[in-house]
Structures are given as C-alpha cells and as structure tokens.
Design a protein around this motif. Structure first.
Motif, PDB file in Angstrom:
ATOM      1  N   PHE A  49       0.848  -1.201   0.000  1.00 17.09           N
ATOM      2  CA  PHE A  49       0.000   0.000   0.000  1.00 17.09           C
ATOM      3  C   PHE A  49       0.876   1.240   0.000  1.00 17.09           C
ATOM      4  N   ASP A  50       0.471   2.205  -0.813  1.00 16.31           N
ATOM      5  CA  ASP A  50       1.236   3.450  -0.949  1.00 16.31           C
ATOM      6  C   ASP A  50       0.405   4.599  -0.382  1.00 16.31           C
ATOM      7  N   THR A  51       0.865   5.143   0.751  1.00 17.40           N
ATOM      8  CA  THR A  51       0.136   6.253   1.346  1.00 17.40           C
ATOM      9  C   THR A  51       1.082   7.438   1.523  1.00 17.40           C
ATOM     10  N   PRO A 214       0.422   5.007 -13.213  1.00 15.80           N
ATOM     11  CA  PRO A 214       0.689   4.141 -14.378  1.00 15.80           C
ATOM     12  C   PRO A 214      -0.463   4.127 -15.373  1.00 15.80           C
ATOM     13  N   LEU A 215      -1.654   4.579 -14.912  1.00 18.09           N
ATOM     14  CA  LEU A 215      -2.817   4.642 -15.813  1.00 18.09           C
ATOM     15  C   LEU A 215      -3.076   6.083 -16.251  1.00 18.09           C
ATOM     16  N   GLY A 216      -2.106   6.958 -16.014  1.00 19.21           N
ATOM     17  CA  GLY A 216      -2.278   8.365 -16.383  1.00 19.21           C
ATOM     18  C   GLY A 216      -3.213   9.097 -15.449  1.00 19.21           C
ATOM     19  N   ALA A 217      -3.484   8.479 -14.250  1.00 20.87           N
ATOM     20  CA  ALA A 217      -4.342   9.114 -13.249  1.00 20.87           C
ATOM     21  C   ALA A 217      -5.680   9.549 -13.838  1.00 20.87           C
ATOM     22  N   ASN A 218      -6.262   8.652 -14.621  1.00 17.32           N
ATOM     23  CA  ASN A 218      -7.542   8.944 -15.257  1.00 17.32           C
ATOM     24  C   ASN A 218      -8.587   9.380 -14.223  1.00 17.32           C
ATOM     25  N   GLY A 219      -9.273  10.479 -14.487  1.00 11.88           N
ATOM     26  CA  GLY A 219     -10.364  10.914 -13.616  1.00 11.88           C
ATOM     27  C   GLY A 219      -9.921  11.794 -12.463  1.00 11.88           C
ATOM     28  N   LYS A 221      -7.568  15.273 -10.879  1.00  9.53           N
ATOM     29  CA  LYS A 221      -7.261  16.620 -11.380  1.00  9.53           C
ATOM     30  C   LYS A 221      -5.828  16.705 -11.907  1.00  9.53           C
ATOM     31  N   TRP A 222      -4.965  15.713 -11.540  1.00 13.11           N
ATOM     32  CA  TRP A 222      -3.580  15.742 -12.050  1.00 13.11           C
ATOM     33  C   TRP A 222      -3.383  14.801 -13.236  1.00 13.11           C
ATOM     34  N   GLY A 223      -4.470  14.160 -13.683  1.00  5.78           N
ATOM     35  CA  GLY A 223      -4.317  13.235 -14.811  1.00  5.78           C
ATOM     36  C   GLY A 223      -5.434  13.376 -15.821  1.00  5.78           C
ATOM     37  N   ALA A 261      -0.857   1.541  -8.469  1.00  4.19           N
ATOM     38  CA  ALA A 261      -2.040   1.978  -9.214  1.00  4.19           C
ATOM     39  C   ALA A 261      -3.182   2.078  -8.218  1.00  4.19           C
ATOM     40  N   LYS A 262      -4.006   3.116  -8.382  1.00  4.94           N
ATOM     41  CA  LYS A 262      -5.119   3.274  -7.439  1.00  4.94           C
ATOM     42  C   LYS A 262      -6.453   2.888  -8.081  1.00  4.94           C
ATOM     43  N   SER A 263      -7.207   2.011  -7.402  1.00  3.37           N
ATOM     44  CA  SER A 263      -8.628   1.855  -7.731  1.00  3.37           C
ATOM     45  C   SER A 263      -9.367   1.505  -6.458  1.00  3.37           C
ATOM     46  N   TYR A 264     -10.458   2.225  -6.201  1.00  2.54           N
ATOM     47  CA  TYR A 264     -11.297   1.905  -5.048  1.00  2.54           C
ATOM     48  C   TYR A 264     -12.536   1.145  -5.523  1.00  2.54           C
ATOM     49  N   GLU A 267     -14.119  -4.283  -8.865  1.00  2.00           N
ATOM     50  CA  GLU A 267     -13.801  -5.003 -10.110  1.00  2.00           C
ATOM     51  C   GLU A 267     -12.486  -4.517 -10.696  1.00  2.00           C
ATOM     52  N   ARG A 268     -12.312  -3.176 -10.741  1.00  6.18           N
ATOM     53  CA  ARG A 268     -11.087  -2.639 -11.361  1.00  6.18           C
ATOM     54  C   ARG A 268      -9.835  -2.979 -10.544  1.00  6.18           C
ATOM     55  N   MET A 269      -9.979  -3.014  -9.213  1.00  6.59           N
ATOM     56  CA  MET A 269      -8.761  -3.363  -8.441  1.00  6.59           C
ATOM     57  C   MET A 269      -8.340  -4.813  -8.723  1.00  6.59           C
TER      58      MET A 269
HETATM   59  N1  LIG Z   1       4.894  10.244  -5.216  1.00  7.31           N
HETATM   60  C1  LIG Z   1       4.049  11.055  -5.789  1.00  7.31           C
HETATM   61  O1  LIG Z   1       4.270  12.271  -5.900  1.00  7.31           O
HETATM   62  C2  LIG Z   1       2.785  10.509  -6.347  1.00  7.31           C
HETATM   63  C3  LIG Z   1       2.362   9.258  -5.947  1.00  7.31           C
HETATM   64  N2  LIG Z   1       1.178   8.752  -6.412  1.00  7.31           N
HETATM   65  C4  LIG Z   1       0.762   7.420  -5.904  1.00  7.31           C
HETATM   66  O2  LIG Z   1       0.484   6.562  -7.004  1.00  7.31           O
HETATM   67  C5  LIG Z   1      -0.840   6.077  -6.915  1.00  7.31           C
HETATM   68  C6  LIG Z   1      -1.392   5.775  -8.300  1.00  7.31           C
HETATM   69  O3  LIG Z   1      -1.387   6.927  -9.112  1.00  7.31           O
HETATM   70  P1  LIG Z   1      -2.679   7.808  -9.423  1.00  7.31           P
HETATM   71  O4  LIG Z   1      -2.189   9.190  -9.639  1.00  7.31           O
HETATM   72  O5  LIG Z   1      -3.704   7.554  -8.396  1.00  7.31           O
HETATM   73  O6  LIG Z   1      -3.157   7.303 -10.834  1.00  7.31           O
HETATM   74  P2  LIG Z   1      -3.480   5.903 -11.547  1.00  7.31           P
HETATM   75  O7  LIG Z   1      -2.744   5.948 -12.828  1.00  7.31           O
HETATM   76  O8  LIG Z   1      -3.295   4.778 -10.622  1.00  7.31           O
HETATM   77  O9  LIG Z   1      -5.006   6.079 -11.904  1.00  7.31           O
HETATM   78  C7  LIG Z   1      -6.016   6.110 -10.923  1.00  7.31           C
HETATM   79  C8  LIG Z   1      -7.341   6.422 -11.619  1.00  7.31           C
HETATM   80  O10 LIG Z   1      -7.616   5.429 -12.609  1.00  7.31           O
HETATM   81  C9  LIG Z   1      -8.850   4.797 -12.355  1.00  7.31           C
HETATM   82  N3  LIG Z   1      -8.666   3.356 -12.631  1.00  7.31           N
HETATM   83  C10 LIG Z   1      -7.986   2.463 -11.881  1.00  7.31           C
HETATM   84  N4  LIG Z   1      -7.987   1.250 -12.472  1.00  7.31           N
HETATM   85  C11 LIG Z   1      -8.668   1.378 -13.616  1.00  7.31           C
HETATM   86  C12 LIG Z   1      -9.023   0.474 -14.653  1.00  7.31           C
HETATM   87  N5  LIG Z   1      -8.654  -0.806 -14.617  1.00  7.31           N
HETATM   88  N6  LIG Z   1      -9.758   0.954 -15.702  1.00  7.31           N
HETATM   89  C13 LIG Z   1     -10.139   2.248 -15.741  1.00  7.31           C
HETATM   90  N7  LIG Z   1      -9.850   3.152 -14.787  1.00  7.31           N
HETATM   91  C14 LIG Z   1      -9.110   2.720 -13.733  1.00  7.31           C
HETATM   92  C15 LIG Z   1      -9.155   5.069 -10.884  1.00  7.31           C
HETATM   93  O11 LIG Z   1     -10.530   5.143 -10.669  1.00  7.31           O
HETATM   94  P3  LIG Z   1     -11.344   4.086  -9.721  1.00  7.31           P
HETATM   95  O12 LIG Z   1     -10.765   4.218  -8.358  1.00  7.31           O
HETATM   96  O13 LIG Z   1     -12.728   4.542  -9.834  1.00  7.31           O
HETATM   97  O14 LIG Z   1     -11.121   2.733 -10.330  1.00  7.31           O
HETATM   98  C16 LIG Z   1      -8.491   6.417 -10.668  1.00  7.31           C
HETATM   99  O15 LIG Z   1      -9.358   7.474 -11.032  1.00  7.31           O
HETATM  100  C17 LIG Z   1      -1.544   7.178  -6.147  1.00  7.31           C
HETATM  101  O16 LIG Z   1      -2.818   6.780  -5.678  1.00  7.31           O
HETATM  102  C18 LIG Z   1      -0.530   7.482  -5.086  1.00  7.31           C
HETATM  103  O17 LIG Z   1      -0.558   6.477  -4.093  1.00  7.31           O
HETATM  104  C19 LIG Z   1       0.449   9.427  -7.355  1.00  7.31           C
HETATM  105  C20 LIG Z   1       0.824  10.686  -7.784  1.00  7.31           C
HETATM  106  C21 LIG Z   1       2.027  11.324  -7.292  1.00  7.31           C
END
Ligand SMILES: NC(=O)C1=CN([C@@H]2O[C@H](COP(=O)(O)OP(=O)(O)OC[C@H]3O[C@@H](n4cnc5c(N)ncnc54)[C@H](OP(=O)(O)O)[C@@H]3O)[C@@H](O)[C@H]2O)C=CC1
Ligand SMILES: O=C[C@H](O)[C@@H](O)[C@@H](O)[C@H](O)C(=O)O
Length: 316
Positions: A49-51, A214-219, A221-223, A261-264, A267-269
């Motif tokens: 887990f990355d917090t 890794p998913l471009g932070a889809n959805g 404000k930074w992606g 990668a973040k998903s809450y 199914e996606r996680m």
């Molecule tokens: N060190 C640093 O400065 C930084 C560290 N981080 C860390 O990295 C983690 C991951 O990066 P993050 O920026 O969150 O971006 P991610 O690239 O992990 O994308 C997260 C977004 O993608 C959606 N998503 C996840 N899985 C899928 C899927 N299979 N299909 C479609 N959409 C999907 C999520 O929505 P949903 O939850 O609805 O699935 C969420 O909106 C962060 O949560 C944080 O812990 C991030 C930025 C900067």
C-alpha cells in the motif's frame, strides 16, 4: 487470487510486491469509504500500500489493517508492505523523525517498510493548501533532510528510506553525501511518460524505480484519459482480449520497475492484478516504446506556475 511477484530492495530486509495499491483519490474520499475500499483491496490480494501524510489516507489505511487482522484476512502486519512519505512542510532535518512518528500514529503501526521524501522541495509550515505563493517554497536541503531520513531507519521506525520525484541531478546530489543510498525513487511512469533517461541512470546506481500514475491518473485533477483512450494501447488490448488498463500496467511491469495503481472499485482493483500470467509480444512492446511522450504530473500545477516549479518540471 493472482500471484504477485516480489522484489528485494537493497538495505530493506523485506520483499516488496511489484504492484501496490495507491491511496491518493480524486475527489478525496471520506474515511469510511477509503477504509472499506482498502479492506476490499486486501481481500483481492493487495499486500503493498502506498500512502502519504498529504493524502489523508494513513488513518483509514491503519483502520483497514486493524480490521483485516481482526477478520483474519492477514495473520500479521508483517505480511504487508507499507510505504508513506515525508510531506514537504516537514522537510527539515529536525522535523523528519517527528513527521514519521505522526504517520506511524495515524497508521497505528510500529514501523513502515518504506519512507520516501515526497517531493524535492520544502514548503513553509503555514501552507494549508496548494497552489501557494512563491515565498512559501524553498529548495530542499537534500543532505540534511536525508540525515533525518537515515535517523528514521537507524531508530527502526522504517525498514527502508527512499525518495520520490527526484531527477538524475537531485539523485547525484543525494548520492554524493548519503551514508545509506536510496534503494527507491518513486516517479510518474506510464506508456506516455516512459522515463527512459532516469531509468537508465537509476539502473546504473542500483536504484529501483516505482511507477506512479501508471494509468495516467484517469479521472483525477492531475491526470486524464490519455492512456485509457490511446489508440495503440486500445488496439493491443483488443487483439489480446485484455483491457487497455491491463496493457498499460503490463508494459510498465515488463520494464522491470514496480508500480502503484489506485482503484477503489472492487472489479477494477482485481482487473489491475491480472497482469502476471501473460505478456506483450516484442512487436507490441516496440509499438508502445515508440509512443510520443508527454509528462502528466506537473509541479507547476501543484505549487503554482512559479519560476521554481517550471525549473523543477524541466528537470524531472
Ligand atoms: N509520489 C508522488 O508524488 C505521487 C504518488 N502517487 C501514488 O500513485 C498512486 C497511483 O497513481 P494515481 O495518480 O492515483 O493514478 P493511476 O494511474 O493509478 O489512476 C487512478 C485512476 O484510474 C482509475 N482506474 C484504476 N484502475 C482502472 C481500470 N482498470 N480501468 C479504468 N480506470 C481505472 C481510478 O478510478 P477508480 O478508483 O474509480 O477505479 C483512478 O481514477 C496514487 O494513488 C498514489 O498512491 C500518485 C501521484 C504522485
Ligand atoms: O497537496 C498536494 C498533493 O498531495 C500532491 O503533492 C500529491 O497529490 C501528489 O501529486 C501525490 O499524489 O503524491
């Protein structure tokens, strides 16, 4: 449950699963929602887990860990790999140990597995929200802050210490004085921001890269949706019967880095863990390697478009 490969970090004494669950949601989620999602993640098989103090996810992660122990989902905290990060308002030698102790209290843990310097800049203590004005932003005193990080490890408060968002230049500076060299640099990395130069540099210095967004932070404000809507990735996904997200994550994994990668979403996680029992062909991999590059996470968007932010963006 997917079998997740693990890697050994130098000076850590514990293995790290190559995929971790991110906990920086946008829009921010309330404590109960976060806790519920993180328990689901443990049920799905996530053990890394990355917090960060800045995410406000330490407390709900701590509660999720306690609940997972109560429910018998894990037998001991040692089965988990927990990373947290030193926020920039505490980026002063004397504040590092108090900051990690605060994170440990939030997490109800006695030790972290990995503690990272979140960003290579320092912010005034009085900064309550970002962006902020230029006078609240300072260069990081890498040598002295790293001494504070080293003290965290010596005191047993974390098994390993590392950095995040460090350029080759910042790493050179750190390596020139560090007693304990950093085993990890966590940076943005995905098919559209491949970090070839930094990866090469880190390989030569024995520094492992963890890819964030890794998913471009889809959805968020930074992606955006540039990864999930990328034609090349979509075509490969269709041909292989995988999702575009899985193709992006698999490509990142095949570069020899770990990823968070973040998903809450339940199914996606699970979907994001299904990347270890198939591979990309050389042709597919080459197509991805040749994609045009664009950085997603910009310091100028986090701190404001100051000279300092623009210089850092040009460096990392
Ligand atoms: N060190 C640093 O400065 C930084 C560290 N981080 C860390 O990295 C983690 C991951 O990066 P993050 O920026 O969150 O971006 P991610 O690239 O992990 O994308 C997260 C977004 O993608 C959606 N998503 C996840 N899985 C899928 C899927 N299979 N299909 C479609 N959409 C999907 C999520 O929505 P949903 O939850 O609805 O699935 C969420 O909106 C962060 O949560 C944080 O812990 C991030 C930025 C900067
Ligand atoms: O308040 C600022 C934010 O926490 C910002 O620095 C982080 O969100 C960062 O991009 C990350 O997700 O690690």
């Amino acid at each position: 449950m997917a079998v997740i490969p693990e890697i050994t970090l130098s000076s850590c004494g514990k293995t790290m699963p190559v995929i971790g669950m991110g906990t920086s949601p946008y829009p921010p989620t309330d404590k109960e929602t976060t806790k519920t999602a993180l328990i689901e993640a443990i049920k799905a098989g996530y053990r890394h887990f990355d917090t960060a103090l800045a995410y406000r996810s330490e407390e709900p992660l701590g509660e999720a860990i306690s609940e997972a122990l109560r429910l018998g989902l894990i037998k001991s905290r040692d089965e988990l790999f927990i990373t947290s990060k030193l926020w920039s308002s505490f980026a002063d030698k004397d504040m590092v140990v108090p900051a990690i102790r605060m994170s440990l209290r939030n997490l109800q843990l006695e030790y972290l597995d990995l503690y990272l310097i979140h960003w290579p800049f320092k912010l005034s203590q009085n900064v309550r929200s970002l962006p902020t004005t230029r006078e609240n932003i300072f260069p990081l005193d890498i040598k002295s802050v790293w001494e504070g990080m080293e003290e965290c490890k010596t005191l047993g408060l974390t098994k390993a210490i590392g950095v995040s968002n460090f350029s080759c230049k910042k790493l050179e500076e750190l390596l020139s004085t560090a007693k304990i060299p950093p085993p990890v640099n966590q940076v943005e990395m995905n098919p559209l921001w491949q970090q070839k130069q930094l990866r090469e540099f880190c390989k030569g210095k024995g520094i492992h890269i963890t890819a964030y967004s890794p998913l471009g932070a889809n959805g968020t404000k930074w992606g955006d949706n540039r990864i999930l809507e990328c034609d090349v990735l979509q075509q490969i996904a269709k041909a292989k019967g995988k999702t575009t997200a899985q193709v992006a994550l698999r490509w990142v994994h095949e570069q020899g880095v770990s990823l968070v990668a973040k998903s809450y979403n339940k199914e996606r996680m699970k979907e994001n863990l299904q990347i270890f029992d198939w591979s990309l062909t050389e042709e597919e991999s080459n197509k991805i390697s040749n994609l045009p590059q664009r950085k997603g996470v910009l310091v100028a968007n986090i701190l404001g478009p100051h000279d300092f932010s623009l210089e850092l963006d040009a460096e990392i």
